[in-house]
Design an enzyme around this catalytic site. Structure first.
Site, short mmCIF file in Angstrom:
data_model
loop_
_atom_site.label_atom_id
_atom_site.label_comp_id
_atom_site.label_asym_id
_atom_site.label_seq_id
_atom_site.Cartn_x
_atom_site.Cartn_y
_atom_site.Cartn_z
N GLY A 22 8.76 -14.49 -51.83
CA GLY A 22 9.43 -13.93 -50.66
C GLY A 22 8.38 -13.43 -49.71
O GLY A 22 7.47 -14.19 -49.34
N GLU A 23 8.46 -12.18 -49.35
CA GLU A 23 7.49 -11.61 -48.41
C GLU A 23 7.00 -10.29 -49.02
O GLU A 23 7.78 -9.36 -49.19
CB GLU A 23 8.16 -11.42 -47.05
CG GLU A 23 7.20 -11.60 -45.89
CD GLU A 23 6.22 -10.45 -45.81
OE1 GLU A 23 4.99 -10.70 -45.74
OE2 GLU A 23 6.67 -9.30 -45.86
N SER A 24 5.72 -10.25 -49.32
CA SER A 24 5.22 -9.13 -50.12
C SER A 24 5.31 -7.77 -49.42
O SER A 24 5.53 -6.75 -50.07
CB SER A 24 3.79 -9.41 -50.59
OG SER A 24 2.97 -9.80 -49.52
N CYS A 54 4.12 -15.82 -56.68
CA CYS A 54 3.86 -15.86 -55.25
C CYS A 54 3.83 -14.44 -54.65
O CYS A 54 2.96 -13.66 -54.99
CB CYS A 54 4.84 -16.79 -54.57
SG CYS A 54 4.17 -17.46 -53.06
N ARG A 82 -3.87 -13.17 -49.61
CA ARG A 82 -2.53 -13.62 -49.18
C ARG A 82 -2.70 -14.87 -48.33
O ARG A 82 -3.67 -15.02 -47.61
CB ARG A 82 -1.87 -12.55 -48.30
CG ARG A 82 -1.53 -11.29 -49.06
CD ARG A 82 -0.99 -10.25 -48.10
NE ARG A 82 0.39 -10.52 -47.73
CZ ARG A 82 1.02 -9.85 -46.77
NH1 ARG A 82 0.41 -8.93 -46.06
NH2 ARG A 82 2.28 -10.13 -46.51
N ILE A 110 3.85 -22.32 -51.70
CA ILE A 110 4.45 -22.05 -50.39
C ILE A 110 3.78 -20.82 -49.79
O ILE A 110 3.97 -19.71 -50.29
CB ILE A 110 5.97 -21.83 -50.51
CG1 ILE A 110 6.63 -23.05 -51.18
CG2 ILE A 110 6.59 -21.56 -49.14
CD1 ILE A 110 8.09 -22.85 -51.53
N ARG A 111 3.00 -21.01 -48.77
CA ARG A 111 2.19 -19.90 -48.21
C ARG A 111 1.62 -19.08 -49.38
O ARG A 111 1.72 -17.87 -49.42
CB ARG A 111 3.04 -19.00 -47.31
CG ARG A 111 3.29 -19.58 -45.93
CD ARG A 111 4.07 -18.61 -45.06
NE ARG A 111 5.36 -18.31 -45.63
CZ ARG A 111 5.80 -17.09 -45.93
NH1 ARG A 111 5.05 -16.04 -45.70
NH2 ARG A 111 6.99 -16.92 -46.47
N HIS A 146 5.63 -21.50 -57.29
CA HIS A 146 7.05 -21.22 -57.53
C HIS A 146 7.58 -22.02 -58.71
O HIS A 146 8.08 -23.14 -58.51
CB HIS A 146 7.86 -21.55 -56.27
CG HIS A 146 7.73 -20.55 -55.19
ND1 HIS A 146 8.67 -19.57 -54.96
CD2 HIS A 146 6.75 -20.35 -54.28
CE1 HIS A 146 8.27 -18.81 -53.95
NE2 HIS A 146 7.11 -19.26 -53.52
N GLU A 148 10.27 -21.78 -60.23
CA GLU A 148 11.73 -21.98 -60.18
C GLU A 148 12.10 -23.20 -59.34
O GLU A 148 13.26 -23.60 -59.31
CB GLU A 148 12.42 -20.71 -59.65
CG GLU A 148 12.39 -20.50 -58.14
CD GLU A 148 11.05 -19.99 -57.61
OE1 GLU A 148 10.06 -19.96 -58.36
OE2 GLU A 148 11.00 -19.64 -56.42
N1 GLN Z 1 2.51 -15.30 -48.34
C1 GLN Z 1 3.68 -14.57 -48.67
C2 GLN Z 1 3.38 -13.07 -48.68
O1 GLN Z 1 2.35 -12.64 -48.28
C3 GLN Z 1 4.21 -15.01 -50.01
C4 GLN Z 1 4.83 -16.37 -49.91
C5 GLN Z 1 5.80 -16.70 -51.00
O2 GLN Z 1 6.22 -15.87 -51.81
N2 GLN Z 1 6.21 -17.94 -51.03
O3 GLN Z 1 4.20 -12.30 -49.06
#
Ligand code: GLN
Length: 174
Positions: A22-24, A54, A82, A110-111, A146, A148
């Site tokens: 998600g987004e940390s 992630c 990150r 993913i990112r 990921h 999942e």
């Molecule tokens: N780059 C995201 C972050 O800094 C994490 C990306 C992800 O969970 N797919 O939170």
């Protein structure tokens, strides 16, 4: 039984915890505001297995390379970068060699963060170039990708194995 944790009071009853992607920054702020972060810290401290993927990996780490507006939980003794592999556009899939796996594992990044430093207590399970992307420290499993999003359940199996280990060995909850 699998339950979603969106507020306090649920973590103490869980046999295992998954911190998803998600987004940390958002996740960390929510954990701090609700007190769930402290609950996770306490549970992990008493030996409850944690799988963090992630953004979740960033959240449980000890140190983040970049300047952030949150303090990570500091459970996993690693230093993470990150978005280490670039932005959303640079998301990719890669076959990685994983310690203990008989065949390569296809990781979906993913990112994704990368683990650029780790303590001696941390076992590196997989790397891409010089960065670790899957690590284990006692009953903490940290993954940059990921699991999942693919049908390959081998990392989930490791996590479930940790839970079984605790359940069959309740005398030693470390
Ligand atoms: N780059 C995201 C972050 O800094 C994490 C990306 C992800 O969970 N797919 O939170």
């Amino acid at each position: 039984m699998v339950v979603e944790i969106r507020g306090p009071g649920i973590v103490p009853g869980c046999d295992g915890l998954i911190l998803p992607g998600g987004e940390s920054t958002t996740i960390s702020r929510h954990l701090a505001r609700t007190g769930v972060g402290e609950e996770i810290r306490a549970a992990a401290g008493s030996g409850v297995p944690v799988m963090a993927t992630c953004a979740g990996l960033i959240v449980i780490s000890e140190e983040i390379v970049e300047e952030t507006r949150f303090v990570p939980l500091g459970l996993l003794k690693v230093r993470v970068g990150r978005n280490a592999f670039g932005s959303q556009k640079e998301s990719f899939e890669a076959d990685i060699e994983v310690k203990g796996f008989a065949s390569p594992y296809r990781g979906v990044f993913i990112r994704a963060p990368a683990i650029v430093g780790w303590s001696r207590d941390v076992e590196v399970l997989a790397k891409i170039d010089d960065a670790a992307v899957a690590v284990r420290q006692s009953r903490l499993l940290g993954l940059a990708f990921h699991p999942e999003l693919t049908a390959d359940g081998r990392f989930h199996d490791i996590f479930l194995g940790m839970i079984r280990e605790v359940k069959t060995d309740v005398g030693d909850r470390r």
